[in-house]
Design a protein around this motif. Structure first.
Motif, PDB file in Angstrom:
ATOM      1  N   ILE A 117       0.832  -1.202   0.000  1.00 39.64           N
ATOM      2  CA  ILE A 117       0.000   0.000   0.000  1.00 39.64           C
ATOM      3  C   ILE A 117       0.869   1.256   0.000  1.00 39.64           C
ATOM      4  N   ALA A 118       1.947   1.247   0.770  1.00 40.45           N
ATOM      5  CA  ALA A 118       2.821   2.421   0.837  1.00 40.45           C
ATOM      6  C   ALA A 118       3.519   2.678  -0.500  1.00 40.45           C
ATOM      7  N   GLN A 119       3.921   1.592  -1.189  1.00 40.87           N
ATOM      8  CA  GLN A 119       4.597   1.721  -2.479  1.00 40.87           C
ATOM      9  C   GLN A 119       3.999   0.707  -3.452  1.00 40.87           C
ATOM     10  N   PRO A 120       2.859   1.042  -4.043  1.00 40.40           N
ATOM     11  CA  PRO A 120       2.205   0.107  -4.954  1.00 40.40           C
ATOM     12  C   PRO A 120       3.128  -0.275  -6.112  1.00 40.40           C
ATOM     13  N   PRO A 121       3.251  -1.563  -6.384  1.00 37.64           N
ATOM     14  CA  PRO A 121       4.144  -1.994  -7.457  1.00 37.64           C
ATOM     15  C   PRO A 121       3.547  -1.738  -8.831  1.00 37.64           C
ATOM     16  N   THR A 122       4.400  -1.683  -9.832  1.00 35.11           N
ATOM     17  CA  THR A 122       3.959  -1.638 -11.215  1.00 35.11           C
ATOM     18  C   THR A 122       4.413  -2.914 -11.906  1.00 35.11           C
ATOM     19  N   THR A 123       3.672  -3.319 -12.903  1.00 39.97           N
ATOM     20  CA  THR A 123       3.972  -4.548 -13.618  1.00 39.97           C
ATOM     21  C   THR A 123       5.193  -4.367 -14.509  1.00 39.97           C
ATOM     22  N   GLY A 124       6.033  -5.371 -14.567  1.00 36.89           N
ATOM     23  CA  GLY A 124       7.233  -5.303 -15.386  1.00 36.89           C
ATOM     24  C   GLY A 124       6.913  -5.062 -16.853  1.00 36.89           C
ATOM     25  N   GLN A 125       7.726  -4.249 -17.494  1.00 37.33           N
ATOM     26  CA  GLN A 125       7.474  -3.903 -18.893  1.00 37.33           C
ATOM     27  C   GLN A 125       7.555  -5.124 -19.799  1.00 37.33           C
ATOM     28  N   GLU A 126       8.347  -6.111 -19.410  1.00 35.93           N
ATOM     29  CA  GLU A 126       8.468  -7.309 -20.234  1.00 35.93           C
ATOM     30  C   GLU A 126       7.156  -8.074 -20.313  1.00 35.93           C
ATOM     31  N   VAL A 127       6.312  -7.936 -19.290  1.00 37.60           N
ATOM     32  CA  VAL A 127       4.991  -8.559 -19.299  1.00 37.60           C
ATOM     33  C   VAL A 127       4.010  -7.718 -20.106  1.00 37.60           C
ATOM     34  N   VAL A 128       3.999  -6.425 -19.833  1.00 44.02           N
ATOM     35  CA  VAL A 128       3.066  -5.514 -20.509  1.00 44.02           C
ATOM     36  C   VAL A 128       3.347  -5.426 -22.007  1.00 44.02           C
ATOM     37  N   ASP A 129       4.601  -5.611 -22.391  1.00 37.36           N
ATOM     38  CA  ASP A 129       4.938  -5.585 -23.817  1.00 37.36           C
ATOM     39  C   ASP A 129       4.243  -6.712 -24.583  1.00 37.36           C
ATOM     40  N   ILE A 130       3.907  -7.793 -23.889  1.00 38.66           N
ATOM     41  CA  ILE A 130       3.242  -8.921 -24.539  1.00 38.66           C
ATOM     42  C   ILE A 130       1.727  -8.725 -24.533  1.00 38.66           C
ATOM     43  N   TYR A 131       1.161  -8.502 -23.352  1.00 37.56           N
ATOM     44  CA  TYR A 131      -0.281  -8.298 -23.233  1.00 37.56           C
ATOM     45  C   TYR A 131      -0.549  -7.158 -22.262  1.00 37.56           C
ATOM     46  N   GLN A 132      -1.464  -6.268 -22.615  1.00 42.36           N
ATOM     47  CA  GLN A 132      -1.857  -5.165 -21.740  1.00 42.36           C
ATOM     48  C   GLN A 132      -2.942  -5.581 -20.744  1.00 42.36           C
ATOM     49  N   ALA A 133      -3.807  -6.493 -21.151  1.00 40.61           N
ATOM     50  CA  ALA A 133      -4.943  -6.880 -20.311  1.00 40.61           C
ATOM     51  C   ALA A 133      -4.525  -7.909 -19.266  1.00 40.61           C
ATOM     52  N   PHE A 134      -5.173  -7.864 -18.114  1.00 34.30           N
ATOM     53  CA  PHE A 134      -4.843  -8.811 -17.049  1.00 34.30           C
ATOM     54  C   PHE A 134      -6.082  -9.107 -16.215  1.00 34.30           C
ATOM     55  N   LEU A 135      -5.930 -10.090 -15.330  1.00 33.18           N
ATOM     56  CA  LEU A 135      -7.071 -10.485 -14.502  1.00 33.18           C
ATOM     57  C   LEU A 135      -6.627 -10.935 -13.120  1.00 33.18           C
ATOM     58  N   HIS A 136      -7.583 -10.884 -12.201  1.00 29.87           N
ATOM     59  CA  HIS A 136      -7.499 -11.545 -10.898  1.00 29.87           C
ATOM     60  C   HIS A 136      -8.780 -12.371 -10.771  1.00 29.87           C
ATOM     61  N   ILE A 137      -8.646 -13.607 -10.383  1.00 28.23           N
ATOM     62  CA  ILE A 137      -9.817 -14.480 -10.283  1.00 28.23           C
ATOM     63  C   ILE A 137      -9.739 -15.283  -8.991  1.00 28.23           C
ATOM     64  N   ASN A 138     -10.875 -15.420  -8.318  1.00 30.12           N
ATOM     65  CA  ASN A 138     -10.971 -16.270  -7.136  1.00 30.12           C
ATOM     66  C   ASN A 138     -12.386 -16.821  -7.025  1.00 30.12           C
ATOM     67  N   ILE A 139     -12.481 -18.060  -6.594  1.00 25.98           N
ATOM     68  CA  ILE A 139     -13.766 -18.723  -6.405  1.00 25.98           C
ATOM     69  C   ILE A 139     -13.729 -19.458  -5.067  1.00 25.98           C
ATOM     70  N   LEU A 140     -14.829 -19.399  -4.323  1.00 26.93           N
ATOM     71  CA  LEU A 140     -14.901 -20.138  -3.070  1.00 26.93           C
ATOM     72  C   LEU A 140     -14.735 -21.631  -3.334  1.00 26.93           C
ATOM     73  N   LYS A 141     -14.090 -22.318  -2.409  1.00 27.08           N
ATOM     74  CA  LYS A 141     -13.707 -23.712  -2.619  1.00 27.08           C
ATOM     75  C   LYS A 141     -14.856 -24.631  -3.024  1.00 27.08           C
ATOM     76  N   PRO A 142     -16.041 -24.547  -2.403  1.00 28.42           N
ATOM     77  CA  PRO A 142     -17.114 -25.475  -2.788  1.00 28.42           C
ATOM     78  C   PRO A 142     -17.568 -25.336  -4.239  1.00 28.42           C
ATOM     79  N   TYR A 143     -17.204 -24.235  -4.891  1.00 29.83           N
ATOM     80  CA  TYR A 143     -17.666 -23.976  -6.253  1.00 29.83           C
ATOM     81  C   TYR A 143     -16.566 -24.206  -7.292  1.00 29.83           C
TER      82      TYR A 143
END
Length: 217
Positions: A125-151
Protein backbone atom coordinates in the motif's frame (compact mmCIF):
# COMPACT_ATOMS: atom_id res chain seq x y z
CA UNK A 1 -29.34 -23.45 -6.81
CA UNK A 2 -28.56 -21.59 -10.02
CA UNK A 3 -25.16 -20.11 -10.84
CA UNK A 4 -24.60 -17.21 -13.19
CA UNK A 5 -22.06 -14.52 -14.00
CA UNK A 6 -23.06 -10.87 -13.85
CA UNK A 7 -21.34 -7.52 -13.80
CA UNK A 8 -20.17 -6.55 -10.34
CA UNK A 9 -21.10 -3.33 -8.57
CA UNK A 10 -19.74 -1.41 -5.59
CA UNK A 11 -22.42 -3.14 -3.48
CA UNK A 12 -20.51 -6.40 -3.96
CA UNK A 13 -17.52 -5.07 -2.06
CA UNK A 14 -18.08 -6.98 1.23
CA UNK A 15 -18.48 -10.32 -0.56
CA UNK A 16 -15.57 -9.74 -2.94
CA UNK A 17 -13.34 -8.63 -0.06
CA UNK A 18 -14.23 -11.77 1.92
CA UNK A 19 -13.54 -14.08 -1.03
CA UNK A 20 -10.18 -12.40 -1.54
CA UNK A 21 -9.33 -12.96 2.14
CA UNK A 22 -10.29 -16.65 2.23
CA UNK A 23 -8.22 -17.36 -0.89
CA UNK A 24 -5.28 -15.03 -0.17
CA UNK A 25 -2.86 -17.65 1.16
CA UNK A 26 -1.96 -19.29 -2.17
CA UNK A 27 -5.60 -20.22 -2.73
CA UNK A 28 -6.31 -21.05 0.92
CA UNK A 29 -7.81 -18.93 3.68
CA UNK A 30 -5.61 -16.19 5.13
CA UNK A 31 -8.07 -15.20 7.85
CA UNK A 32 -5.67 -16.11 10.66
CA UNK A 33 -2.89 -14.00 9.15
CA UNK A 34 -4.67 -10.67 9.42
CA UNK A 35 -5.94 -8.46 12.20
CA UNK A 36 -7.18 -6.08 9.50
CA UNK A 37 -9.00 -8.57 7.32
CA UNK A 38 -9.83 -6.14 4.52
CA UNK A 39 -6.18 -5.70 3.53
CA UNK A 40 -5.96 -8.37 0.77
CA UNK A 41 -9.15 -7.15 -0.86
CA UNK A 42 -8.06 -3.51 -0.78
CA UNK A 43 -5.00 -4.42 -2.85
CA UNK A 44 -6.12 -7.20 -5.18
CA UNK A 45 -9.89 -7.03 -5.61
CA UNK A 46 -11.88 -4.08 -4.28
CA UNK A 47 -10.25 -1.29 -6.35
CA UNK A 48 -11.59 -2.94 -9.50
CA UNK A 49 -15.14 -2.40 -8.26
CA UNK A 50 -14.60 1.35 -8.15
CA UNK A 51 -12.17 2.44 -10.87
CA UNK A 52 -13.31 3.33 -14.37
CA UNK A 53 -10.25 1.69 -15.95
CA UNK A 54 -11.28 -1.75 -14.68
CA UNK A 55 -13.75 -4.46 -15.60
CA UNK A 56 -15.54 -6.48 -12.92
CA UNK A 57 -17.71 -9.60 -12.86
CA UNK A 58 -18.98 -11.87 -10.09
CA UNK A 59 -20.19 -15.45 -9.99
CA UNK A 60 -23.41 -15.66 -8.00
CA UNK A 61 -25.36 -18.56 -6.51
CA UNK A 62 -29.09 -17.83 -6.73
CA UNK A 63 -31.43 -19.65 -4.38
CA UNK A 64 -35.05 -19.56 -5.60
CA UNK A 65 -36.39 -22.71 -3.97
CA UNK A 66 -40.09 -23.07 -3.24
CA UNK A 67 -40.95 -19.94 -5.24
CA UNK A 68 -39.53 -17.81 -2.46
CA UNK A 69 -37.85 -14.49 -3.02
CA UNK A 70 -34.55 -15.04 -4.79
CA UNK A 71 -31.48 -14.76 -2.62
CA UNK A 72 -28.12 -14.18 -4.24
CA UNK A 73 -24.72 -15.09 -2.84
CA UNK A 74 -21.49 -13.94 -4.47
CA UNK A 75 -19.20 -16.98 -4.64
CA UNK A 76 -16.47 -15.86 -7.03
CA UNK A 77 -15.16 -13.02 -9.14
CA UNK A 78 -12.94 -12.05 -12.01
CA UNK A 79 -11.65 -8.48 -12.12
CA UNK A 80 -8.94 -6.72 -14.04
CA UNK A 81 -8.31 -4.19 -16.78
CA UNK A 82 -7.79 -4.27 -20.52
CA UNK A 83 -5.04 -1.66 -20.15
CA UNK A 84 -2.55 -2.27 -17.36
CA UNK A 85 -0.79 1.09 -17.49
CA UNK A 86 -4.08 3.01 -17.63
CA UNK A 87 -5.27 1.08 -14.58
CA UNK A 88 -2.05 1.76 -12.67
CA UNK A 89 -2.38 5.49 -13.41
CA UNK A 90 -6.05 5.46 -12.39
CA UNK A 91 -5.24 3.67 -9.15
CA UNK A 92 -2.37 6.04 -8.39
CA UNK A 93 -4.69 9.00 -8.71
CA UNK A 94 -7.99 7.66 -7.41
CA UNK A 95 -7.39 4.66 -5.17
CA UNK A 96 -4.06 4.47 -3.39
CA UNK A 97 -4.11 7.92 -1.74
CA UNK A 98 -7.23 7.15 0.27
CA UNK A 99 -6.01 3.65 1.18
CA UNK A 100 -2.65 5.06 2.24
CA UNK A 101 -4.51 7.53 4.46
CA UNK A 102 -6.52 4.67 5.96
CA UNK A 103 -3.48 2.45 6.45
CA UNK A 104 -0.34 4.55 6.92
CA UNK A 105 2.76 2.38 7.08
CA UNK A 106 3.53 1.46 10.71
CA UNK A 107 6.94 2.42 12.07
CA UNK A 108 9.68 -0.17 11.67
CA UNK A 109 10.01 -0.68 15.43
CA UNK A 110 6.41 -1.98 15.54
CA UNK A 111 7.01 -4.74 13.00
CA UNK A 112 6.81 -7.51 15.60
CA UNK A 113 3.18 -6.57 16.27
CA UNK A 114 2.15 -7.76 12.81
CA UNK A 115 2.29 -10.93 10.81
CA UNK A 116 4.56 -11.16 7.80
CA UNK A 117 1.49 -11.11 5.57
CA UNK A 118 0.23 -7.89 7.11
CA UNK A 119 3.63 -6.25 6.74
CA UNK A 120 3.72 -7.24 3.08
CA UNK A 121 0.41 -5.46 2.51
CA UNK A 122 1.53 -2.38 4.42
CA UNK A 123 4.60 -2.25 2.15
CA UNK A 124 2.43 -2.75 -0.94
CA UNK A 125 0.00 0.00 0.00
CA UNK A 126 2.82 2.42 0.84
CA UNK A 127 4.60 1.72 -2.48
CA UNK A 128 2.21 0.11 -4.95
CA UNK A 129 4.14 -1.99 -7.46
CA UNK A 130 3.96 -1.64 -11.22
CA UNK A 131 3.97 -4.55 -13.62
CA UNK A 132 7.23 -5.30 -15.39
CA UNK A 133 7.47 -3.90 -18.89
CA UNK A 134 8.47 -7.31 -20.23
CA UNK A 135 4.99 -8.56 -19.30
CA UNK A 136 3.07 -5.51 -20.51
CA UNK A 137 4.94 -5.59 -23.82
CA UNK A 138 3.24 -8.92 -24.54
CA UNK A 139 -0.28 -8.30 -23.23
CA UNK A 140 -1.86 -5.17 -21.74
CA UNK A 141 -4.94 -6.88 -20.31
CA UNK A 142 -4.84 -8.81 -17.05
CA UNK A 143 -7.07 -10.48 -14.50
CA UNK A 144 -7.50 -11.54 -10.90
CA UNK A 145 -9.82 -14.48 -10.28
CA UNK A 146 -10.97 -16.27 -7.14
CA UNK A 147 -13.77 -18.72 -6.41
CA UNK A 148 -14.90 -20.14 -3.07
CA UNK A 149 -13.71 -23.71 -2.62
CA UNK A 150 -17.11 -25.47 -2.79
CA UNK A 151 -17.67 -23.98 -6.25
CA UNK A 152 -14.32 -24.95 -7.78
CA UNK A 153 -13.84 -27.78 -10.23
CA UNK A 154 -17.22 -27.26 -11.86
CA UNK A 155 -16.17 -25.29 -14.93
CA UNK A 156 -16.99 -21.84 -13.59
CA UNK A 157 -13.36 -20.77 -13.42
CA UNK A 158 -13.06 -21.34 -17.16
CA UNK A 159 -16.26 -19.39 -17.74
CA UNK A 160 -14.96 -16.46 -15.72
CA UNK A 161 -11.72 -16.56 -17.70
CA UNK A 162 -13.78 -16.54 -20.90
CA UNK A 163 -15.60 -13.44 -19.66
CA UNK A 164 -12.25 -11.70 -19.07
CA UNK A 165 -10.99 -12.85 -22.48
CA UNK A 166 -14.05 -11.37 -24.15
CA UNK A 167 -13.41 -8.07 -22.36
CA UNK A 168 -9.81 -8.04 -23.59
CA UNK A 169 -10.80 -8.86 -27.16
CA UNK A 170 -13.54 -6.21 -27.19
CA UNK A 171 -10.82 -3.60 -26.58
CA UNK A 172 -8.57 -4.97 -29.29
CA UNK A 173 -6.35 -6.99 -26.98
CA UNK A 174 -4.59 -10.11 -28.23
CA UNK A 175 -4.33 -11.72 -24.82
CA UNK A 176 -4.26 -11.29 -21.07
CA UNK A 177 -1.97 -12.22 -18.25
CA UNK A 178 -2.22 -13.30 -14.64
CA UNK A 179 0.33 -13.26 -11.85
CA UNK A 180 0.32 -15.98 -9.21
CA UNK A 181 1.84 -16.74 -5.83
CA UNK A 182 4.64 -19.24 -6.49
CA UNK A 183 3.19 -21.44 -3.72
CA UNK A 184 -0.18 -21.69 -5.46
CA UNK A 185 0.20 -25.09 -7.13
CA UNK A 186 -3.54 -25.51 -7.66
CA UNK A 187 -3.79 -22.16 -9.43
CA UNK A 188 -0.79 -22.93 -11.63
CA UNK A 189 -2.28 -26.27 -12.72
CA UNK A 190 -5.59 -24.58 -13.51
CA UNK A 191 -4.04 -21.89 -15.71
CA UNK A 192 -1.82 -24.33 -17.60
CA UNK A 193 -4.74 -26.71 -18.14
CA UNK A 194 -6.88 -24.09 -19.87
CA UNK A 195 -4.16 -22.73 -22.14
CA UNK A 196 -2.07 -20.17 -20.26
CA UNK A 197 1.66 -20.25 -20.94
CA UNK A 198 4.54 -19.16 -18.70
CA UNK A 199 5.82 -15.65 -19.38
CA UNK A 200 9.38 -14.54 -18.77
CA UNK A 201 9.68 -12.08 -15.91
CA UNK A 202 12.28 -11.23 -13.30
CA UNK A 203 9.64 -9.87 -10.92
CA UNK A 204 7.33 -12.83 -10.29
CA UNK A 205 5.45 -15.73 -11.82
CA UNK A 206 3.24 -14.73 -14.75
CA UNK A 207 1.16 -16.62 -17.30
CA UNK A 208 -0.33 -15.34 -20.54
CA UNK A 209 -3.32 -16.42 -22.61
CA UNK A 210 -3.95 -15.86 -26.33
CA UNK A 211 -7.61 -14.83 -26.24
CA UNK A 212 -8.45 -15.79 -29.81
CA UNK A 213 -7.16 -19.31 -29.30
CA UNK A 214 -9.05 -19.58 -26.04
CA UNK A 215 -12.34 -18.20 -27.30
CA UNK A 216 -12.22 -20.37 -30.40
CA UNK A 217 -11.60 -23.61 -28.52
Amino acid sequence: MVLKIRKATAADEPAVSHICLVTADAGKSAEELFQNKELPGLVYAVPYLHLSSAYRFVLVDINDENDQVQEEKVVGYVVGSTNCRAFEKDATENWWPKIQARYPHPPEDSKEQYTGAEWYYFDTIAQPPTTGQEVVDIYQAFLHINILKPYRGKGWGSKLIRTAAEEAKSEGGKGLWVGIDSKNDEGRKFYLAIGFERMESKEGEYYGLDVDKYLNR
